[in-house]
Design a protein around this motif. Structure first.
Motif, PDB file in Angstrom:
ATOM      1  N   ARG A  39       4.349 -85.489  17.054  1.00 54.19           N
ATOM      2  CA  ARG A  39       5.168 -86.647  16.714  1.00 54.19           C
ATOM      3  C   ARG A  39       4.743 -87.253  15.373  1.00 54.19           C
ATOM      4  NH1 ARG A  39       7.080 -90.683  21.184  1.00 54.19           N
ATOM      5  NH2 ARG A  39       8.629 -90.865  19.521  1.00 54.19           N
ATOM      6  N   LEU A  40       3.438 -87.246  15.092  1.00 54.10           N
ATOM      7  CA  LEU A  40       2.954 -87.810  13.836  1.00 54.10           C
ATOM      8  C   LEU A  40       3.501 -87.054  12.632  1.00 54.10           C
ATOM      9  CD1 LEU A  40       1.028 -89.801  12.357  1.00 54.10           C
ATOM     10  CD2 LEU A  40      -0.733 -88.032  12.534  1.00 54.10           C
ATOM     11  N   ASN A  41       3.544 -85.741  12.737  1.00 51.07           N
ATOM     12  CA  ASN A  41       3.902 -84.920  11.574  1.00 51.07           C
ATOM     13  C   ASN A  41       5.343 -84.440  11.547  1.00 51.07           C
ATOM     14  OD1 ASN A  41       1.211 -84.368  10.060  1.00 51.07           O
ATOM     15  ND2 ASN A  41       0.693 -84.099  12.215  1.00 51.07           N
ATOM     16  N   PHE A  60      -1.564 -82.364  21.105  1.00 51.24           N
ATOM     17  CA  PHE A  60      -2.503 -83.474  20.994  1.00 51.24           C
ATOM     18  C   PHE A  60      -3.825 -83.012  20.387  1.00 51.24           C
ATOM     19  CE2 PHE A  60       0.360 -84.691  24.421  1.00 51.24           C
ATOM     20  CZ  PHE A  60       0.690 -85.988  24.056  1.00 51.24           C
ATOM     21  N   ARG A  61      -4.429 -83.924  19.651  1.00 51.08           N
ATOM     22  CA  ARG A  61      -5.757 -83.680  19.092  1.00 51.08           C
ATOM     23  C   ARG A  61      -6.678 -84.819  19.513  1.00 51.08           C
ATOM     24  NH1 ARG A  61      -7.932 -82.356  13.013  1.00 51.08           N
ATOM     25  NH2 ARG A  61     -10.007 -83.248  13.274  1.00 51.08           N
ATOM     26  N   ASN A  93      -6.072 -86.184  10.939  1.00 51.43           N
ATOM     27  CA  ASN A  93      -5.750 -87.390  11.694  1.00 51.43           C
ATOM     28  C   ASN A  93      -5.841 -88.636  10.828  1.00 51.43           C
ATOM     29  OD1 ASN A  93      -5.324 -86.190  14.162  1.00 51.43           O
ATOM     30  ND2 ASN A  93      -6.638 -87.622  15.239  1.00 51.43           N
ATOM     31  N   PRO A  94      -5.180 -89.720  11.259  1.00 54.11           N
ATOM     32  CA  PRO A  94      -5.452 -91.013  10.621  1.00 54.11           C
ATOM     33  C   PRO A  94      -6.928 -91.359  10.785  1.00 54.11           C
ATOM     34  CG  PRO A  94      -3.500 -91.135  12.021  1.00 54.11           C
ATOM     35  CD  PRO A  94      -4.139 -89.805  12.286  1.00 54.11           C
ATOM     36  N   ALA A  95      -7.540 -91.880   9.713  1.00 54.36           N
ATOM     37  CA  ALA A  95      -8.950 -92.262   9.767  1.00 54.36           C
ATOM     38  C   ALA A  95      -9.795 -91.114  10.307  1.00 54.36           C
ATOM     39  CB  ALA A  95      -9.127 -93.510  10.643  1.00 54.36           C
ATOM     40  N   LEU A  96      -9.697 -89.959   9.654  1.00 54.71           N
ATOM     41  CA  LEU A  96     -10.256 -88.718  10.179  1.00 54.71           C
ATOM     42  C   LEU A  96     -11.736 -88.815  10.521  1.00 54.71           C
ATOM     43  CD1 LEU A  96      -9.826 -85.713  10.810  1.00 54.71           C
ATOM     44  CD2 LEU A  96     -10.472 -85.223   8.438  1.00 54.71           C
ATOM     45  N   LEU A 190       1.462 -94.717  14.415  1.00 59.21           N
ATOM     46  CA  LEU A 190       0.587 -93.609  14.012  1.00 59.21           C
ATOM     47  C   LEU A 190       0.368 -92.630  15.164  1.00 59.21           C
ATOM     48  CD1 LEU A 190      -2.132 -95.386  11.822  1.00 59.21           C
ATOM     49  CD2 LEU A 190      -0.334 -93.823  11.048  1.00 59.21           C
ATOM     50  N   TYR A 191       1.021 -92.902  16.297  1.00 59.40           N
ATOM     51  CA  TYR A 191       0.932 -92.025  17.480  1.00 59.40           C
ATOM     52  C   TYR A 191      -0.522 -91.733  17.851  1.00 59.40           C
ATOM     53  CZ  TYR A 191       5.772 -91.428  16.052  1.00 59.40           C
ATOM     54  OH  TYR A 191       7.082 -91.672  15.685  1.00 59.40           O
TER      55      TYR A 191
END
Length: 249
Positions: A39-41, A60-61, A93-96, A190-191
């Protein structure tokens, strides 16, 4: 006589309940950060290539982070590794891999953040967020938590769940300012969610490790945002907005 016995029972019950309530002001929390990668990408994207990518990577990650805290300090940084090698080839990811040190007494944060191939070292005042506390509750890692809502970047909703049984007013990433520790966090646009998986006590040795990061290019948020804009200025509004939201965490 019956009324007297009832009053005594109520007092006894309240005393036992209070005795069982344990308040914590230092410890270690493990957070699982979980992102819906599809969904994020791919939200809003169409075409056969989209379905091809979805088949190549899991939906999912999950990544793990530790938050070590005392009454006046917190340190949030990457924890145990998870197998995301397949995803790392394509998406991040956001804020990897953020590291965020917060001195609650001086209201200063020092953070290490990755932007493309660069590492930035940022020092700034704690962001004072306007939280709205709501009546909804849920249990996270064995603690009863209450819901609170705020926004970042003017319109991006952030939902948090905090417990006042952990008295340090911290949380994952740069989020703080509630009357207790944030154990759950969700940013729908940001899912991505952050939820505590366990809470442990710490030793004096652990406390001595709560130190600010020192590596990275010293900069402020304006400098870091300019780097992002230069790198993705032709990517489209959706990707620019998402990148800005991510470094705001």
């Amino acid at each position: 006589m019956k009324k007297l016995l009832l009053i005594q029972f109520v007092i006894l019950f309240a005393t036992v309940s209070n005795a069982q309530t344990v308040f914590i002001d230092r410890g270690r929390i493990e957070f699982e950060r979980k992102t819906n990668v599809h969904r994020l990408n791919f939200t809003g994207e169409t075409g056969s290539w989209v379905e091809g990518f979805k088949k190549m990577i899991p939906q999912f990650r999950s990544d793990y982070f530790n938050l070590v805290f005392t009454p006046g300090k917190t340190l949030y940084n990457p924890g145990r590794e998870s197998d995301n090698r397949q995803m790392d080839q394509f998406f991040s990811n956001p804020a990897l891999d953020n590291t965020v040190y917060t001195d609650l007494n001086s209201a200063i944060t020092t953070s290490n953040k990755s932007v493309f191939e660069a590492k930035f070292l940022l020092t700034d005042s704690i962001v004072r967020r306007q939280w709205r506390i709501e009546p909804e509750t849920r249990t996270i890692a064995g603690f009863e938590c209450r819901k609170a809502v705020t926004t970042i970047c003017d319109s991006v909703v952030v939902v948090a769940f905090y417990t006042d049984q952990i008295t340090t007013a911290g949380g994952p990433e740069s989020f703080s300012g509630l009357p207790g520790m944030i154990l759950g966090l969700a940013i729908p646009r940001l899912y991505t969610t952050w939820f505590a998986t366990r809470v442990e006590t710490i030793t004096t040795t652990d406390e001595s490790k709560i130190q600010p990061p020192t590596r990275g290019k010293k900069a402020n948020t304006v400098d870091m945002t300019a780097t992002i804009m230069a790198g993705i200025k032709n990517w489209g509004t959706k990707y620019i907005d998402r990148s800005i939201w991510s470094v705001t965490l």
